[in-house]
Motif scaffolding. Structure first.
Motif, PDB file in Angstrom:
ATOM      1  N   ARG B  36      -7.786   7.375  -1.109  1.00 35.73           N
ATOM      2  CA  ARG B  36      -7.441   6.747  -2.380  1.00 35.73           C
ATOM      3  C   ARG B  36      -6.574   7.716  -3.179  1.00 35.73           C
ATOM      4  NH1 ARG B  36     -11.916   4.676  -4.071  1.00 35.73           N
ATOM      5  NH2 ARG B  36     -11.478   2.499  -4.493  1.00 35.73           N
ATOM      6  N   GLY B  37      -5.451   7.205  -3.671  1.00 39.12           N
ATOM      7  CA  GLY B  37      -4.578   8.071  -4.457  1.00 39.12           C
ATOM      8  C   GLY B  37      -4.459   7.611  -5.892  1.00 39.12           C
ATOM      9  N   CYS B  38      -4.696   6.316  -6.123  1.00 40.56           N
ATOM     10  CA  CYS B  38      -4.548   5.811  -7.487  1.00 40.56           C
ATOM     11  C   CYS B  38      -5.587   4.717  -7.688  1.00 40.56           C
ATOM     12  CB  CYS B  38      -3.138   5.254  -7.700  1.00 40.56           C
ATOM     13  SG  CYS B  38      -2.828   3.732  -6.794  1.00 40.56           S
ATOM     14  N   SER B  41      -3.035   0.190  -7.397  1.00 42.59           N
ATOM     15  CA  SER B  41      -2.214  -0.330  -6.290  1.00 42.59           C
ATOM     16  C   SER B  41      -0.784   0.167  -6.371  1.00 42.59           C
ATOM     17  CB  SER B  41      -2.182  -1.859  -6.271  1.00 42.59           C
ATOM     18  OG  SER B  41      -3.357  -2.395  -6.738  1.00 42.59           O
ATOM     19  N   SER B  42      -0.598   1.435  -6.695  1.00 42.51           N
ATOM     20  CA  SER B  42       0.763   1.936  -6.887  1.00 42.51           C
ATOM     21  C   SER B  42       1.228   2.932  -5.837  1.00 42.51           C
ATOM     22  CB  SER B  42       0.894   2.639  -8.237  1.00 42.51           C
ATOM     23  OG  SER B  42       0.151   2.018  -9.231  1.00 42.51           O
ATOM     24  N   CYS B  43       0.334   3.497  -5.024  1.00 40.50           N
ATOM     25  CA  CYS B  43       0.764   4.661  -4.240  1.00 40.50           C
ATOM     26  C   CYS B  43       0.853   4.427  -2.740  1.00 40.50           C
ATOM     27  CB  CYS B  43      -0.147   5.850  -4.528  1.00 40.50           C
ATOM     28  SG  CYS B  43      -1.802   5.708  -3.834  1.00 40.50           S
ATOM     29  N   GLY B  44       0.139   3.443  -2.225  1.00 40.71           N
ATOM     30  CA  GLY B  44       0.218   3.144  -0.804  1.00 40.71           C
ATOM     31  C   GLY B  44      -0.587   4.060   0.099  1.00 40.71           C
ATOM     32  N   CYS B  46      -3.655   4.192   0.515  1.00 42.27           N
ATOM     33  CA  CYS B  46      -4.822   3.516   1.077  1.00 42.27           C
ATOM     34  C   CYS B  46      -4.446   2.441   2.095  1.00 42.27           C
ATOM     35  CB  CYS B  46      -5.596   2.857  -0.051  1.00 42.27           C
ATOM     36  SG  CYS B  46      -4.575   1.580  -0.841  1.00 42.27           S
ATOM     37  N   LEU B  56      -3.032  -3.063   0.922  1.00 39.58           N
ATOM     38  CA  LEU B  56      -3.594  -1.978   0.126  1.00 39.58           C
ATOM     39  C   LEU B  56      -5.106  -2.149   0.080  1.00 39.58           C
ATOM     40  CD1 LEU B  56      -0.974  -1.898  -2.776  1.00 39.58           C
ATOM     41  CD2 LEU B  56      -1.083  -0.455  -0.730  1.00 39.58           C
ATOM     42  N   CYS B  58      -7.299  -0.487  -1.339  1.00 33.73           N
ATOM     43  CA  CYS B  58      -7.953  -0.134  -2.599  1.00 33.73           C
ATOM     44  C   CYS B  58      -8.086  -1.344  -3.509  1.00 33.73           C
ATOM     45  CB  CYS B  58      -7.178   0.946  -3.334  1.00 33.73           C
ATOM     46  SG  CYS B  58      -5.603   0.372  -4.008  1.00 33.73           S
TER      47      CYS B  58
HETATM   48  S1  FES Z   1      -4.946   3.933  -3.619  1.00 34.19           S
HETATM   49 FE1  FES Z   1      -3.000   3.815  -4.497  1.00 34.19          FE
HETATM   50  S2  FES Z   1      -2.310   1.922  -3.733  1.00 34.19           S
HETATM   51 FE2  FES Z   1      -4.305   2.002  -3.016  1.00 34.19          FE
END
Ligand code: FES
Ligand code: FES
Lengths: 770, 150
Positions: B36-38, B41-44, B46, B56, B58
């Motif tokens: 998980r990065g964000c 749903s912005s970073c991809g 996941c 995505l 997440c």
């Molecule tokens: S954790 Fe960033 S898009 Fe899913």
């Protein structure tokens, strides 16, 4: 050179892509309590009452901690050498909260849902205090952020908490006012740089447990495990021998993980409950409750003769450290100590700086570390001066910039947090970098602008940069090498690979020194119990400082091998040669493979373990240099800026690993481009972050980045391992000024506050037309 | 509640809570490649494949995966290893946190687009952010991996 200056693949690259469990959250104990933090909704407040009973009654809640439950020990979270040049102004939990997102209470529960529910049941009554949200109004404001008597600095950093000053510094060479007076051409201007967020993709993550001896073990995505151990020990009055900090793989840091954020919070839970616990920051917490880059205001004056000799530089800086003073002094000094020696032919230089507290998210270390801020201002002003003189910006720089064999008095005067060291530039290929960069961008054809359509103009702009390689005379690194029974080696380093590839680079250095191949070196990095001390991953130091330590340790190991080989081959020491696999008598009358030697040493005769170690402290901090060139296209109707091409030529000495050096520069450039064009941490009038997520805080994506060219100058730094200097930070430094200069050259409007947004360009264009 | 999925080729019944996102369920069942990065749903980072298509995880309710096939990097070790060779040869990897999600998207793209141009690749991968590499190194690696001509 066999192993260094080679594009070896990163040791762990494949494993990371294959998704092996390696990051802090992957390694957290399955049964860890989930830690959540109640954070202040107010920019500045005193907790009048705080009641935790209801939260504690919730089934599954293991503990709720407030300031009442923790020792009142003041610390700094800066993660620097000791004594830190940052003010001690933070309690793990305090009765006063100083920014939206500051820690109020810590909850630990068996599940995330329960922990989150428990947060809702904590009843807090706040007494609101008058927040200081404008950093230009902070100094001497009647509202004082740190009136607590405990706040102090370990030595004189120019702190005056009663006036909201976290640190201040001034220096001068010569009489700037008098020299400016005599200058035929003078430019004076004011520039602003913004708060930038690190946005490493792995959020801060920490887990803690007590090992079988009852020692506190902390697994943290940290850049500074040894400093984290010290800070945790000081926060809770526990001897360092009872703490172990393990750094697993780290998903990016950029300075954001130099500091201890969640470590003391999770440690407090494990110490209280005896149970494993973990905290993974939400992205919102990363934005609001870790650190950002220090925003700064620069007032610059440059004076020159008509024919373009720069005679005086005056730089006056106001920096905003937010609610706590981590890196307050050292970052602001970086804003002077890195940019100013670039123009070393001046008669007088003055640097004056004040760092103030405000009720914003604290600022801290961030790649570029003051240099990027200072360079934006200085390199913008240089272009303004060039225009006033009617000289091309490239020519003005060439006439005045530092060159190999030269020095600057500033090296001796300004270090990081104290005095620096005198240095002569044994390696400085800035001249080549400028020349080559001009070719790459097509400067002579394109400067200053080309019209490419009714409303589209293109322009090119340039900027120079220098950084450092570690902190001279302060930061130490060490390495231990162990020969194993099959003839391969373990390299143990406290150096902290946070994704840069430093484990690989250090293995290459060890292999080169040992004359073996890099795959014979198994690296183990950063576990305070198992690896030797290293200051951590910051200040662009790993290749240079840790690299030198590794080289020395490996040379020691080679000597040990040759001594044992001589014994085995029955000749005097010095009568054998080691070619990487085999030891041979120089007289050609016998040889033994390393493998057989090692097997013998561990299983047969004259049995002993070969271990070598060494340490290194830089006597100087040789700067890497860079010339950056931007070509932009600006839409005059919308103000939209497209960065068509960025070309960078870097002198980082010999690249130990050209591929990894290139990717470091490219990654740095794109972060710098983000700072130049897109990124800014913004606040409401109440001091809440407006863009506390990745939806609204935009880092560059793949579509923003078109054409980036990176090349290296051929260079050799005699004090570096195999000629290397640092490369970690330099890449980020030039885009803000180079792009601002390119936008000016394209449009005639100069944006003096970052980021350079279409709105600002459009407004400036409109104003100019009127 | 229970959902039935093909997880990396194995038919499994996973125990989930109704509000759980696929990301958390996958990690709970040991697919630690999924990060998980964000939270927006912005970073991809996941990204996983659902019936071969990047999604995505997440922000996808685990319940929605019921009856579908889910693939993570754990299930495509051979293919990902091949791509990884190109990435590491180029030095296009840094902290690696974005890499599993990125790898899955590249593999899906390879299946979906025949002979993509650099521009098409950029668009396909636009949702996969990386803060370390600056993208151009990744592009060099993918171009070689796919045999794209400059
Ligand atoms: S954790 Fe960033 S898009 Fe899913
Ligand atoms: S390699 Fe670190 S985020 Fe991509």
């Amino acid at each position: 050179m066999k192993e260094v200056n080679q594009p070896k693949p990163k040791l762990e690259g494949k494993g990371l892509m294959l998704g092996r469990p390696v990051y802090a959250d992957d390694l957290a104990p399955q049964n860890a309590l989930i830690v959540k933090v109640l954070r202040s909704p107010y920019a500045f407040a005193r907790i009048k009452t705080i009641r935790t009973e209801k939260a504690l009654q919730l089934p599954g809640v293991a503990c709720v901690l407030t300031y009442k439950d923790l020792p009142r020990n003041i610390i700094t979270r800066a993660g620097q050498g000791y004594p830190e040049p940052s003010p001690y102004d933070k309690f793990v939990l305090d009765e006063v909260v100083r920014y939206c997102g500051d820690e109020v209470a810590v909850v630990a529960a068996v599940s995330e849902a329960i922990a989150e529910a428990a947060l809702e049941f904590i009843e807090v009554e706040y007494e609101l205090l008058e927040a200081v949200l404008d950093f230009e109004q902070a100094e001497g404001n009647r509202s004082v952020l740190h009136p607590e008597p405990e706040a102090h600095s370990k030595f004189d950093i120019g702190m005056d908490a009663s006036r909201n000053i976290a640190a201040s510094y001034r220096m001068n060479v010569g009489d700037v006012d008098a020299v400016l007076e005599q200058c035929e051409v003078v430019v004076r201007d004011r520039y602003y740089t913004q708060a930038q967020a690190h946005v490493m993709l792995e959020p801060h993550a920490i887990s803690c447990y007590l090992d079988m001896h009852g020692r506190l073990t902390v697994v943290s995505s940290t850049q500074t495990p040894f400093h984290a151990r010290r800070v945790i020990g000081m926060a809770f009055d526990i001897p360092r021998k009872d703490i172990r900090v393990i750094k697993p793989r780290v998903g990016g840091g950029f300075g954001g993980k130099q500091m201890t954020h969640g470590e003391p919070l999770v440690a407090a839970v494990t110490l209280k409950t005896g149970r494993p616990a973990k905290l993974v920051y939400t992205r919102r917490e990363v934005f609001e409750s870790t650190f950002s880059r220090h925003p700064m205001r620069f007032d610059i004056a440059l004076g020159a003769t008509r024919d373009g000799r720069i005679k005086a530089i005056d730089m006056n800086v106001l920096s905003d450290t937010g609610a706590y003073g981590e890196h307050a002094l050292t970052v602001v000094m970086g804003a002077g100590s890195k940019p100013l020696p670039l123009y070393n032919k001046v008669d007088a230089v003055r640097f004056n700086s004040v760092v103030v507290y405000t009720n914003h998210t604290p600022a801290g270390a961030y790649r570029g570390y003051g240099a990027i801020q200072g360079l934006f201002a200085l390199e913008s002003a240089i272009d303004q001066l060039a225009e006033k003189l009617g000289i091309s910006p490239a020519e003005l720089r060439r006439q005045n910039m530092i060159a190999e064999g030269e020095t600057s008095p500033i090296f001796k005067i300004m270090g990081e947090g104290g005095e620096g060291v005198a240095m002569t530039m044994d390696s400085c290929k800035l001249d080549y970098c400028v020349r080559r960069g001009m070719e790459l961008i097509g400067w002579d054809r394109k400067f200053p602008r080309q019209t490419v359509g009714p409303n589209k103009v293109r322009g090119v702009g340039m900027a120079l940069a220098m950084q450092g390689s570690g902190i001279a005379n302060i930061d130490m690194a060490s390495a231990v090498l162990k020969l194993n029974d099959d003839g391969f080696f373990n390299l143990m380093v406290g150096a902290t690979d946070i994704g840069t590839g430093s484990d690989t680079i250090l293995a290459q250095i060890a292999a080169e020194a040992l004359n073996v191949s890099t795959d014979q070196i198994i690296v183990y990095s950063s576990d305070t119990d198992l690896t030797p001390f290293d200051k951590g991953a910051y200040a662009s130091s790993t290749t240079y400082v840790s690299g030198n330590a590794v080289k020395k340790a490996a040379e020691n190991m080679k000597r040990l091998i040759e001594i044992e080989g001589a014994l085995k081959l029955r000749v005097a020491e010095g009568e054998v040669e080691f070619d990487g696999t085999t030891l041979r008598r120089k007289d050609g009358k016998g040889s033994i493979s390393l493998k057989d030697l090692a097997t013998g040493l561990y299983y047969h005769a004259n049995q002993k373990q070969l271990v070598a170690s060494d340490s290194y402290v830089g006597q100087k901090s040789p700067p890497p240099y860079m010339a950056g060139f931007a070509e932009v296209e600006v839409d005059l109707e919308t103000g939209k800026i497209d960065l068509l091409h960025y070309a960078a030529v870097v002198d980082c000495g010999t690249t130990i690993n050209p591929n990894l050096a290139r990717i470091q520069v490219e990654g740095g450039l794109v972060q710098g481009i983000g700072m130049a064009l897109y990124e800014e941490v913004r606040y409401t009038e109440q001091g809440r972050q407006l863009n506390n997520n990745m939806l609204f805080y935009n880092i560059p994506n793949r579509l923003d980045i078109h054409h980036v060219t990176v090349e290296f100058a051929e260079s050799y730094e005699p004090s570096g391992p195999y000629g290397a200097k640092s490369v970690g930070e330099i890449g980020i430094d030039t885009p803000p000024a180079a792009i601002a200069n390119a936008v000016y050259n394209a449009t005639g409007v100069r944006i003096k506050d970052l980021p350079i947004t279409p709105e600002k360009v459009l407004m400036a264009l409109k104003q100019r037309r009127q | 509640m229970k959902i039935n999925v093909q997880l990396n080729g194995l038919a499994l019944a996973l125990e989930i809570a109704p509000h759980e996102f696929l990301l958390d369920v996958l990690r709970r069942y040991g697919c630690l490649s999924v990060k998980r990065g964000c939270d927006t749903s912005s970073c991809g980072v996941c990204t996983v494949l659902m019936d071969g298509v990047p999604v995505l995880s997440c922000s996808l309710f685990a319940a929605k995966a019921d009856g579908h096939s889910i693939t993570t990097v754990e299930g495509l070790q051979r293919e990902v290893a091949e791509l990884a060779d190109f990435m590491t040869a180029e030095g296009a990897d840094q902290c690696g946190y974005c890499n599993p999600g990125f790898a899955l998207t590249v593999l899906a793209m390879k299946r979906e687009l025949a002979a993509p141009t650099e521009e098409q690749i950029r668009h396909y991968l636009a949702g996969n952010l990386c803060r370390c590499t600056g993208y151009v190194g990744q592009m060099r690696a993918i171009a070689k991996y796919l045999g794209v001509k400059e």
